[in-house]
Design a protein around this motif. Structure first.
Motif, PDB file in Angstrom:
ATOM      1  N   ALA A   1       8.971   3.167   5.405  1.00  0.00           N
ATOM      2  CA  ALA A   1       9.027   2.760   4.000  1.00  0.00           C
ATOM      3  C   ALA A   1       8.348   3.788   3.105  1.00  0.00           C
ATOM      4  N   ALA A   2       7.209   4.306   3.539  1.00  0.00           N
ATOM      5  CA  ALA A   2       6.525   5.337   2.739  1.00  0.00           C
ATOM      6  C   ALA A   2       7.429   6.546   2.536  1.00  0.00           C
ATOM      7  N   ASP A   3       8.145   6.943   3.575  1.00  0.00           N
ATOM      8  CA  ASP A   3       9.084   8.066   3.444  1.00  0.00           C
ATOM      9  C   ASP A   3      10.179   7.751   2.441  1.00  0.00           C
ATOM     10  N   VAL A   4      10.718   6.552   2.537  1.00  0.00           N
ATOM     11  CA  VAL A   4      11.815   6.191   1.634  1.00  0.00           C
ATOM     12  C   VAL A   4      11.314   5.992   0.212  1.00  0.00           C
ATOM     13  N   PHE A   5      10.138   5.380   0.045  1.00  0.00           N
ATOM     14  CA  PHE A   5       9.585   5.208  -1.297  1.00  0.00           C
ATOM     15  C   PHE A   5       9.480   6.551  -2.016  1.00  0.00           C
ATOM     16  N   ALA A   6       9.126   7.585  -1.276  1.00  0.00           N
ATOM     17  CA  ALA A   6       8.989   8.925  -1.886  1.00  0.00           C
ATOM     18  C   ALA A   6      10.315   9.427  -2.451  1.00  0.00           C
ATOM     19  N   THR A   7      11.439   8.918  -1.928  1.00  0.00           N
ATOM     20  CA  THR A   7      12.754   9.338  -2.435  1.00  0.00           C
ATOM     21  C   THR A   7      13.195   8.507  -3.639  1.00  0.00           C
ATOM     22  N   LEU A   8      12.474   7.447  -3.947  1.00  0.00           N
ATOM     23  CA  LEU A   8      12.880   6.534  -5.022  1.00  0.00           C
ATOM     24  C   LEU A   8      12.216   6.847  -6.361  1.00  0.00           C
TER      25      LEU A   8
ATOM     26  N   ASP B   1       0.828  -1.211   0.000  1.00  0.00           N
ATOM     27  CA  ASP B   1       0.000   0.000   0.000  1.00  0.00           C
ATOM     28  C   ASP B   1       0.860   1.258   0.000  1.00  0.00           C
ATOM     29  N   ALA B   2       1.914   1.271   0.808  1.00  0.00           N
ATOM     30  CA  ALA B   2       2.789   2.438   0.864  1.00  0.00           C
ATOM     31  C   ALA B   2       3.466   2.679  -0.476  1.00  0.00           C
ATOM     32  N   ALA B   3       3.900   1.611  -1.122  1.00  0.00           N
ATOM     33  CA  ALA B   3       4.544   1.747  -2.434  1.00  0.00           C
ATOM     34  C   ALA B   3       3.542   2.247  -3.475  1.00  0.00           C
ATOM     35  N   ASP B   4       2.336   1.690  -3.443  1.00  0.00           N
ATOM     36  CA  ASP B   4       1.307   2.076  -4.419  1.00  0.00           C
ATOM     37  C   ASP B   4       0.826   3.505  -4.222  1.00  0.00           C
ATOM     38  N   HIS B   5       0.563   3.878  -2.986  1.00  0.00           N
ATOM     39  CA  HIS B   5      -0.082   5.161  -2.726  1.00  0.00           C
ATOM     40  C   HIS B   5       0.877   6.308  -2.441  1.00  0.00           C
ATOM     41  N   ALA B   6       1.947   6.021  -1.770  1.00  0.00           N
ATOM     42  CA  ALA B   6       2.840   7.112  -1.382  1.00  0.00           C
ATOM     43  C   ALA B   6       3.764   7.540  -2.507  1.00  0.00           C
ATOM     44  N   ALA B   7       4.141   6.613  -3.342  1.00  0.00           N
ATOM     45  CA  ALA B   7       5.154   6.994  -4.327  1.00  0.00           C
ATOM     46  C   ALA B   7       5.047   6.243  -5.644  1.00  0.00           C
ATOM     47  N   THR B   8       4.052   5.410  -5.809  1.00  0.00           N
ATOM     48  CA  THR B   8       3.904   4.572  -7.003  1.00  0.00           C
ATOM     49  C   THR B   8       5.207   3.868  -7.393  1.00  0.00           C
ATOM     50  N   VAL B   9       5.797   3.207  -6.435  1.00  0.00           N
ATOM     51  CA  VAL B   9       6.998   2.409  -6.645  1.00  0.00           C
ATOM     52  C   VAL B   9       6.548   0.973  -6.906  1.00  0.00           C
ATOM     53  N   PRO B  10       6.990   0.350  -8.006  1.00  0.00           N
ATOM     54  CA  PRO B  10       6.586  -1.037  -8.244  1.00  0.00           C
ATOM     55  C   PRO B  10       7.188  -1.964  -7.190  1.00  0.00           C
ATOM     56  N   LEU B  11       6.329  -2.720  -6.513  1.00  0.00           N
ATOM     57  CA  LEU B  11       6.789  -3.587  -5.442  1.00  0.00           C
ATOM     58  C   LEU B  11       5.989  -4.876  -5.465  1.00  0.00           C
TER      59      LEU B  11
END
Length: 108
Positions: free
Chosen positions: A100-107, A18-28
């Motif tokens: 993780a949501a914070d870090v995903f935003a940096t990716l 959810d954090a990857a999908d919503h916070a930063a759209t990082v494929p996970l």
């Protein structure tokens, strides 16, 4: 105890996805069984070593370092599992997911 541990691992995996999908759209891609959980930076399901090896080592390394800066100690290799135990609480899961949501935003 086993049901509790498995549910905690699944909760962690759901939170990470959810954090990857919503916070930063990082494929996970992430999965959990019993007290084991794992994830790869991929849009596709990972079911074998060659697929796992094709995922980004660089992205995992950036994520690993970002999580470490936030007090979350992950396995140093993207090929290793997370081990969830009965002493892990939902507060631990929440801390990991928020970090993780914070870090995903940096990716991005």
């Amino acid at each position: 105890i086993y049901d509790r541990v498995q549910e905690r691992a699944r909760s962690l995996v759901r939170g990470l996805i959810d954090a990857a999908d919503h916070a930063a759209t990082v494929p996970l891609y992430a999965a959990a069984i019993g007290g084991l959980a794992g994830f790869f930076f991929s849009e596709d399901e990972i079911i074998n070593y060659s697929q796992a090896a094709a995922t980004s080592e660089e992205t995992y390394a950036k994520f690993f370092r970002g999580m470490l800066e936030r007090g979350v100690y992950l396995p140093p290799s993207r090929f290793e599992a997370l081990f969830i135990g009965d002493t892990h609480t939902e507060d631990h899961v929440d801390h990991i997911v928020h970090a993780a949501a914070d870090v995903f935003a940096t990716l991005r």
